[in-house]
Design a protein around this motif. Structure first.
Motif, PDB file in Angstrom:
ATOM      1  N   ARG A   1       0.613  -1.621  -0.005  1.00  0.00           N
ATOM      2  CA  ARG A   1       0.281   0.365  -0.018  1.00  0.00           C
ATOM      3  C   ARG A   1       0.900   1.163  -0.200  1.00  0.00           C
ATOM      4  O   ARG A   1       0.950   2.027  -0.113  1.00  0.00           O
ATOM      5  N   LEU A   2       2.241   1.175   0.523  1.00  0.00           N
ATOM      6  CA  LEU A   2       2.558   2.535   0.931  1.00  0.00           C
ATOM      7  C   LEU A   2       3.438   2.501  -0.632  1.00  0.00           C
ATOM      8  O   LEU A   2       4.152   3.548  -1.142  1.00  0.00           O
TER       9      LEU A   2
ATOM     10  N   THR B   1       2.614   1.798  -3.568  1.00  0.00           N
ATOM     11  CA  THR B   1       1.867   1.797  -4.465  1.00  0.00           C
ATOM     12  C   THR B   1       0.502   3.349  -4.244  1.00  0.00           C
ATOM     13  O   THR B   1       0.687   3.977  -5.347  1.00  0.00           O
ATOM     14  N   SER B   2       0.934   3.677  -3.075  1.00  0.00           N
ATOM     15  CA  SER B   2       0.705   5.449  -2.637  1.00  0.00           C
ATOM     16  C   SER B   2       1.961   6.033  -3.096  1.00  0.00           C
ATOM     17  O   SER B   2       1.085   7.228  -3.345  1.00  0.00           O
TER      18      SER B   2
END
Length: 151
Positions: free
Chosen positions: A41-42, A44-45
């Motif tokens: 998630r980190l 992708t962000s």
């Protein structure tokens, strides 16, 4: 929005980017799959922009590290673009910043020796039409290594 676990994960990865999901899970008190999902998630962000290896410049034959300040003759957008295009062609320039104050740019460079630094300054930077002045400082020793970002 980052929570405390995200911050601990980022801190751990800054110290060792090779940690596996298993390692991260153990360090954070999460299952490997939870730790892996958080890392993904980190990534992708865009908060985690990538991973790299820290190499020893001296062992690679790059004995000279210097900071080079560059002042431009004028501050038009074309002069800036032209100068940054030049920087993109030079592998010796490992990072560059635009600045406030007397210098317009600060370059971090690695060269094999002093003659190579001299050639970079006198044969590459100074002849560029947008460059008015160059000042260099040779690094004698790095008393604090590049550190992780404060979290």
């Amino acid at each position: 929005m980052l929570d405390e676990t995200d911050i601990r994960l980022l801190s751990a990865l800054q110290k060792n980017a090779q940690l596996t999901a298993q390692d991260l899970g153990a360090e954070l008190g999460l299952s490997p799959s939870q730790a892996g999902r958080r890392r993904q998630r980190l990534e992708t962000s865009g908060l985690i922009r990538g991973y790299s290896a820290k190499l020893d410049p001296v062992q690679l034959g790059l004995a000279i590290q210097a900071f080079v300040q560059v002042e431009l003759t004028s501050h038009g957008p074309e002069q800036a673009r032209s100068f940054t295009r030049l920087l993109d062609t030079r592998s010796e320039v490992v990072s560059a910043w635009t600045l406030t104050g007397n210098a317009d740019y600060l370059l971090r460079v690695y060269c094999e020796d002093l003659p190579a630094l001299n050639r970079l300054i006198h044969d590459v930077l100074l002849p560029h039409g947008a460059v008015a002045k160059v000042q260099s400082q040779i690094v004698m020793d790095q008393c604090k290594p590049d550190a992780p970002l404060p979290l």
